[in-house]
Design a protein around this motif. Sequence first.
Motif, PDB file in Angstrom:
ATOM      1  N   SER A  12       0.816  -1.216   0.000  1.00 45.49           N
ATOM      2  CA  SER A  12       0.000   0.000   0.000  1.00 45.49           C
ATOM      3  C   SER A  12       0.840   1.253   0.000  1.00 45.49           C
ATOM      4  CB  SER A  12      -0.909   0.012   1.241  1.00 45.49           C
ATOM      5  OG  SER A  12      -1.589   1.230   1.360  1.00 45.49           O
ATOM      6  N   GLY A  13       0.310   2.288  -0.658  1.00 46.43           N
ATOM      7  CA  GLY A  13       0.855   3.617  -0.494  1.00 46.43           C
ATOM      8  C   GLY A  13       0.666   4.076   0.937  1.00 46.43           C
ATOM      9  N   GLY A  14       1.373   5.136   1.325  1.00 46.79           N
ATOM     10  CA  GLY A  14       1.386   5.542   2.721  1.00 46.79           C
ATOM     11  C   GLY A  14       0.334   6.542   3.127  1.00 46.79           C
ATOM     12  N   THR A  15      -0.536   6.962   2.211  1.00 47.66           N
ATOM     13  CA  THR A  15      -1.583   7.920   2.569  1.00 47.66           C
ATOM     14  C   THR A  15      -2.829   7.189   3.055  1.00 47.66           C
ATOM     15  OG1 THR A  15      -2.451   7.986   0.315  1.00 47.66           O
ATOM     16  CG2 THR A  15      -0.734   9.580   0.881  1.00 47.66           C
ATOM     17  N   GLY A  16      -3.706   7.936   3.752  1.00 46.98           N
ATOM     18  CA  GLY A  16      -4.885   7.327   4.342  1.00 46.98           C
ATOM     19  C   GLY A  16      -5.803   6.660   3.341  1.00 46.98           C
TER      20      GLY A  16
END
Length: 381
Positions: A12-16
Motif C-alpha cells: 500500500s501507499g502511505g496515505t490514508g
Amino acid sequence: MTEKRKHIVLASGGTGGHIFPARALAEELISRNMDVTLMTDQRGEKYEQLFPGVKIVPVTSASPSVGGVLGKLVAGFKLLLGTLQSIFILRKLKPDVVVGFGGYPSMPPAAAASFLGVPLILHEQNAVLGRVNRLLSGMAKKIATSFHHTESGAREIASKMSFTGNPVRQEIIALHGRGYAEPTVKDPIKLLILGGSQGATVLSDVVPAAIADLPDSLQSRLHVIQQCRPEDLARVEAAYQKTSVTTTLAAFFDNVPELLNDCHLAITRSGASTIAELTVSGRPAILVPYKFAMDNHQLKNAENEVAKGAARLILQDEFSVTSLKGHLEDLFSHPDKLTCMARASAQLGEINAAQKLADMVAKLNKSTKSGTSRSNGKVAA
C-alpha cells in the motif's frame, strides 16, 4: 494434520486513502485466521497502532511525478531498489497472495509478486484506475473496484475487474442502517465540513462567508462543525463570530464516525475514503472535488454520487459564496431534499467490502493452489 495458515501480503501507499482500506482488509483476514504483512514506505511505521497483529515491513520507493527529470531518474532508481528488496522479502515470507492498494510504495512488492509467480490482486479505491494500478494491471489476476463503473481505458483491464466496494473501518459500518433524522423547521441543523487529512483552505475561505449571507432565521439554527488548517483557524473563528451560528472548529477530529452520525449535511472533498464513509453512513453531501487530484479522480468519484442523487457537486473553480449559499438555502429550506439524498447515499453504501475482498483473496488462492504459478519453485527460499 493441521493446515498451514495462509499468509497474505498487503502492499500500500502511505496515505490514508490507501492505508485505511488495507487496514479494513487486514482485520477481516486476521478474523479468518490468516497471517498478514503490510509492505509500504517509511510512513507505514506511524500506522503500527492501526494494524494490530500485522507485521509492517518498509520498502524503498518514490514518486516519479515530482522533481522534474532528475526526480524521475532518482525515483526510478528507488523503485528498482525497492523491487529488489521486495523480491528478497517475499522469498522469505512465502505469501499465498499479494494485494496491492495503489500508490507508488505498492509498486515494488506488486512487481516482485509477479516476478515470483505469487498471485496478485489490485484494489482500486477511485472511479478511475490510478496510474500505479494501471501500470500493474497486466500483472494482476483480479482487480477489485470500489465503484460499479471504474474507468480503465482498456478492455483487457476491464475484464479483470470485479466490484467489491471500498472497505471502511468498523466504527463507520456501525452507522449503517441507523437512518436519517430529517430536521424539522424548528430543529437545530448540524453542518459538517471536512477537508481531508490536511483540511482545505478553499472551504475555510468560502463556507463562513456563504453562511454569513444566509437569513438569520437559518443561521440561528446552524451548528457548524468545521475542520480547518491550523493557520486558518483564527480567521475562520473570527468570521463566524459575526454570525448567529454555533461552531465547533478544529484542525483535526478524532470522532468522525460520531460527527457523521449526527450531521444533517456534509461539505467535503470527494476522495475515495470520504465517499465510502458518506455512503455507508448514509449522509447527504455537497462535494467539492480537489481539482489537482491525479487524473481528476475526485471529480469522477463525485459524479458517481451525483448521478444517483446522493450528493450535489460544486467544482472548485465554481465554489463561490453565491453558489454555496444557493445550495444551502435550498436544502435547509426543503429538508425533504436532504432526506432523499440521504436515502440515495445509504443505498450506495457497501458494508461488506472487506468481506468481499477477503473472499476474492481466498478464491484466488484456492484456484492457484495447485497451479503452475506455485510449481516453478520461484517462491522457495
